[in-house]
Design a protein around this motif. Structure first.
Motif, PDB file in Angstrom:
ATOM      1  N   ILE A 219       0.966  -1.199  -0.148  1.00  0.00           N
ATOM      2  CA  ILE A 219      -0.026  -0.121  -0.125  1.00  0.00           C
ATOM      3  C   ILE A 219       0.873   1.164   0.001  1.00  0.00           C
ATOM      4  CG2 ILE A 219      -1.883  -1.239   1.258  1.00  0.00           C
ATOM      5  CD1 ILE A 219      -0.955   0.289   3.886  1.00  0.00           C
ATOM      6  N   THR A 220       0.373   2.552  -0.473  1.00  0.00           N
ATOM      7  CA  THR A 220       0.973   3.635  -0.191  1.00  0.00           C
ATOM      8  C   THR A 220       0.327   4.332   0.864  1.00  0.00           C
ATOM      9  OG1 THR A 220      -0.910   4.770  -1.624  1.00  0.00           O
ATOM     10  CG2 THR A 220       1.396   4.011  -2.654  1.00  0.00           C
ATOM     11  N   LEU A 221       1.182   5.002   1.789  1.00  0.00           N
ATOM     12  CA  LEU A 221       0.760   5.278   3.153  1.00  0.00           C
ATOM     13  C   LEU A 221      -0.343   6.797   2.878  1.00  0.00           C
ATOM     14  CD1 LEU A 221       3.592   4.691   5.206  1.00  0.00           C
ATOM     15  CD2 LEU A 221       1.618   3.210   5.126  1.00  0.00           C
ATOM     16  N   SER A 222      -0.942   7.021   3.728  1.00  0.00           N
ATOM     17  CA  SER A 222      -1.690   8.577   3.642  1.00  0.00           C
ATOM     18  C   SER A 222      -0.743   9.747   3.662  1.00  0.00           C
ATOM     19  CB  SER A 222      -2.878   8.453   4.727  1.00  0.00           C
ATOM     20  OG  SER A 222      -2.133   8.500   6.084  1.00  0.00           O
ATOM     21  N   HIS A 223       0.647   9.528   4.574  1.00  0.00           N
ATOM     22  CA  HIS A 223       1.535  10.671   4.615  1.00  0.00           C
ATOM     23  C   HIS A 223       2.785   9.728   4.502  1.00  0.00           C
ATOM     24  CE1 HIS A 223      -2.128  12.105   6.557  1.00  0.00           C
ATOM     25  NE2 HIS A 223      -1.760  13.297   5.961  1.00  0.00           N
ATOM     26  N   PRO A 224       3.907  10.384   4.154  1.00  0.00           N
ATOM     27  CA  PRO A 224       5.109  10.185   4.164  1.00  0.00           C
ATOM     28  C   PRO A 224       5.142   9.946   5.887  1.00  0.00           C
ATOM     29  CG  PRO A 224       5.275  11.821   2.735  1.00  0.00           C
ATOM     30  CD  PRO A 224       3.720  11.996   3.450  1.00  0.00           C
ATOM     31  N   VAL A 225       5.931   8.696   6.437  1.00  0.00           N
ATOM     32  CA  VAL A 225       5.883   8.261   8.000  1.00  0.00           C
ATOM     33  C   VAL A 225       7.275   7.791   8.217  1.00  0.00           C
ATOM     34  CG1 VAL A 225       4.974   7.178   9.579  1.00  0.00           C
ATOM     35  CG2 VAL A 225       3.454   8.088   7.793  1.00  0.00           C
ATOM     36  N   ARG A 226       7.883   8.310   9.441  1.00  0.00           N
ATOM     37  CA  ARG A 226       8.777   7.714  10.228  1.00  0.00           C
ATOM     38  C   ARG A 226       8.143   6.480  11.059  1.00  0.00           C
ATOM     39  NH1 ARG A 226      10.001  13.062  11.216  1.00  0.00           N
ATOM     40  NH2 ARG A 226      11.889  13.833  10.095  1.00  0.00           N
ATOM     41  N   ILE A 227       8.286   5.139  10.426  1.00  0.00           N
ATOM     42  CA  ILE A 227       7.305   4.263  10.747  1.00  0.00           C
ATOM     43  C   ILE A 227       8.223   3.468  12.037  1.00  0.00           C
ATOM     44  CG2 ILE A 227       6.623   1.842  10.601  1.00  0.00           C
ATOM     45  CD1 ILE A 227       6.828   2.686   7.450  1.00  0.00           C
ATOM     46  N   THR A 228       7.105   3.367  13.390  1.00  0.00           N
ATOM     47  CA  THR A 228       7.803   3.140  14.496  1.00  0.00           C
ATOM     48  C   THR A 228       7.016   1.524  14.895  1.00  0.00           C
ATOM     49  OG1 THR A 228       5.943   4.203  15.813  1.00  0.00           O
ATOM     50  CG2 THR A 228       8.198   5.131  15.096  1.00  0.00           C
ATOM     51  N   HIS A 229       5.719   1.273  14.215  1.00  0.00           N
ATOM     52  CA  HIS A 229       4.946   0.462  14.944  1.00  0.00           C
ATOM     53  C   HIS A 229       3.983  -0.059  13.556  1.00  0.00           C
ATOM     54  CE1 HIS A 229       5.961   2.406  18.607  1.00  0.00           C
ATOM     55  NE2 HIS A 229       6.006   0.979  19.326  1.00  0.00           N
ATOM     56  N   VAL A 230       3.628  -1.392  13.634  1.00  0.00           N
ATOM     57  CA  VAL A 230       2.710  -1.922  12.702  1.00  0.00           C
ATOM     58  C   VAL A 230       1.780  -2.811  13.462  1.00  0.00           C
ATOM     59  CG1 VAL A 230       4.147  -1.865  10.390  1.00  0.00           C
ATOM     60  CG2 VAL A 230       3.967  -3.892  12.006  1.00  0.00           C
ATOM     61  N   THR A 231       0.619  -2.974  13.169  1.00  0.00           N
ATOM     62  CA  THR A 231      -0.275  -3.747  13.896  1.00  0.00           C
ATOM     63  C   THR A 231      -1.164  -4.723  12.839  1.00  0.00           C
ATOM     64  OG1 THR A 231      -0.973  -1.902  15.252  1.00  0.00           O
ATOM     65  CG2 THR A 231      -2.679  -3.496  15.060  1.00  0.00           C
ATOM     66  N   VAL A 232      -1.332  -5.879  13.141  1.00  0.00           N
ATOM     67  CA  VAL A 232      -2.145  -6.762  12.507  1.00  0.00           C
ATOM     68  C   VAL A 232      -3.579  -7.344  13.354  1.00  0.00           C
ATOM     69  CG1 VAL A 232      -2.285  -9.084  11.526  1.00  0.00           C
ATOM     70  CG2 VAL A 232      -0.080  -7.806  11.186  1.00  0.00           C
ATOM     71  N   ASP A 233      -4.534  -6.845  12.588  1.00  0.00           N
ATOM     72  CA  ASP A 233      -5.954  -7.338  13.417  1.00  0.00           C
ATOM     73  C   ASP A 233      -6.292  -8.789  12.648  1.00  0.00           C
ATOM     74  OD1 ASP A 233      -6.858  -4.838  15.073  1.00  0.00           O
ATOM     75  OD2 ASP A 233      -5.689  -4.327  13.412  1.00  0.00           O
ATOM     76  N   HIS A 234      -6.806  -9.367  13.495  1.00  0.00           N
ATOM     77  CA  HIS A 234      -7.474 -10.632  12.835  1.00  0.00           C
ATOM     78  C   HIS A 234      -8.561 -11.131  13.756  1.00  0.00           C
ATOM     79  CE1 HIS A 234      -6.871 -14.139  10.106  1.00  0.00           C
ATOM     80  NE2 HIS A 234      -7.699 -14.916  11.038  1.00  0.00           N
ATOM     81  N   LEU A 235      -9.398 -11.892  13.091  1.00  0.00           N
ATOM     82  CA  LEU A 235     -10.722 -12.444  13.910  1.00  0.00           C
ATOM     83  C   LEU A 235     -10.311 -13.326  15.021  1.00  0.00           C
ATOM     84  CD1 LEU A 235     -13.757 -12.506  13.708  1.00  0.00           C
ATOM     85  CD2 LEU A 235     -13.489 -14.734  12.682  1.00  0.00           C
ATOM     86  N   SER A 236     -10.964 -12.916  16.282  1.00  0.00           N
ATOM     87  CA  SER A 236     -10.566 -13.856  17.482  1.00  0.00           C
ATOM     88  C   SER A 236     -10.910 -15.169  17.375  1.00  0.00           C
ATOM     89  CB  SER A 236     -11.204 -13.237  18.741  1.00  0.00           C
ATOM     90  OG  SER A 236     -11.086 -14.045  19.735  1.00  0.00           O
ATOM     91  N   ARG A 237     -10.049 -16.116  17.893  1.00  0.00           N
ATOM     92  CA  ARG A 237     -10.453 -17.622  17.628  1.00  0.00           C
ATOM     93  C   ARG A 237     -11.681 -17.958  18.396  1.00  0.00           C
ATOM     94  NH1 ARG A 237      -6.439 -16.607  21.522  1.00  0.00           N
ATOM     95  NH2 ARG A 237      -6.690 -17.942  23.486  1.00  0.00           N
TER      96      ARG A 237
END
Length: 323
Positions: A219-237
């Motif tokens: 993906i292209t980001l909404s703004h140029p970013v100094r990336i510090t974290h990423v998050t993955v969301d998934h359906l709970s088991r």
């Protein structure tokens, strides 16, 4: 004979007169007695009324005295209860002090000495994720998901876009159905855009999937970013029919790109834990001040589903150039 006859003739009349006078005298006596009885009854009634008034006059004082006695008794009972509670409290404190002297809690170092190095490492890793990475405490001490406290620069509504040319093919079964009165009227193939649309709550099957256990998402980001974290969301088991999420990504790499034509710079390798929280945030091991316009996620494996891998939501956090 004549005199005797006259006497006999006169006597009945005399007797009648005497009887009449006696009746009149009786009536006078009866009237006198009746008058006295009336006076006596009236006097008794008057005395009763006077007694009733006196009784009613002093009755409130009697109630007041009784109320005072009841109040004094309640106060005495309350004082006895307070003394009993104080005595019990002193006994409890004495027992607690005795227990502290008899049984002293083991120090963390003493407990760790009984654990194997592997178990210690597993505990530290679990605590590192569940306490440090998953949650942050604000100034008031309330816990909240870390991902919800940071801006998401991978959100389509803010300007992020999918780079379709760098994404894997969509799995043929990745579809959504529109129904009317129980009949399917429209079938729509789910695109990679689903991953950055920020839909909530996450529902089973509302995800983008690609064939197999390995794939890419860019993906292209909404703004140029100094990336510090990423998050993955998934359906709970817990929300799945089988109680497992084998289609969730497991190991993945993150690449940062300053231009969509370049190969990208590896920013870190991460593992999504299927037994952890449904939303998992990962900190870059070596964040830099480089600004990235785009990112690419390389999924290296999933949790056992051979046919496909599902992505529900992906977020990118950091600081924009102006800050």
């Amino acid at each position: 004979m004549t005199e005797i006859s006259r006497a006999l003739m006169i006597s009945p009349s005399l007797m009648a007169a005497k009887a009449k006078s006696m009746m009149h005298l009786g009536d006078l006596v009866n009237n006198s007695v009746s008058s006295r009885m009336k006076k006596t009854c009236g006097l008794l009634l008057l005395l009763f009324l006077i007694f009733l008034c006196v009784w009613l006059l002093f009755q409130p004082n009697t109630h007041h005295d009784a109320a005072e006695e009841i109040k004094e008794q309640i106060n005495q009972d309350m004082q006895d209860l307070i003394r009993l509670i104080s005595s019990l409290s002193d006994r409890i404190k004495a027992v607690e002090v005795k227990n502290e002297v008899v049984v002293k809690p083991s120090s963390p170092s003493a407990i760790n000495n009984h654990l194997s190095p592997e178990l210690q490492q597993a505990i530290e890793k679990w605590l590192s994720y569940h306490i440090k990475d998953a949650f942050m405490l604000d100034d008031k001490g309330s816990g909240r998901l870390m991902a919800d406290k940071m801006a998401d620069f991978a959100l389509e509504n803010q300007g992020a876009r999918v780079i379709a040319s760098r994404c894997s093919n969509t799995y043929r079964g990745s579809r959504e159905f529109a129904t009317l009165f129980g009949f399917t009227i429209l079938t729509v193939t789910v695109s990679p855009r689903t991953v950055i649309q920020g839909r909530a709550p996450l529902l089973p099957g509302r995800c983008w999937s690609f064939p197999g256990a390995q794939g890419t998402f860019a993906i292209t980001l909404s703004h140029p970013v100094r990336i510090t974290h990423v998050t993955v969301d998934h359906l709970s088991r817990y929300n799945t029919p089988t109680g497992s999420i084998n289609s969730a990504p497991k190991d993945f790499e993150l690449y940062g790109m300053k231009d969509i034509s370049e190969e990208g710079t590896l920013l870190g390798t991460f593992t999504y834990n299927k037994n952890g929280e449904s939303t998992q945030t990962f900190q870059l091991p070596n964040p830099t001040d480089d600004l990235y316009h785009s990112v690419e996620m390389h999924v290296l494996s999933n949790w056992g589903q051979a046919e496909y891998t599902c992505l529900y939501r992906f977020r990118v956090h950091g600081k924009i150039a102006s800050t």
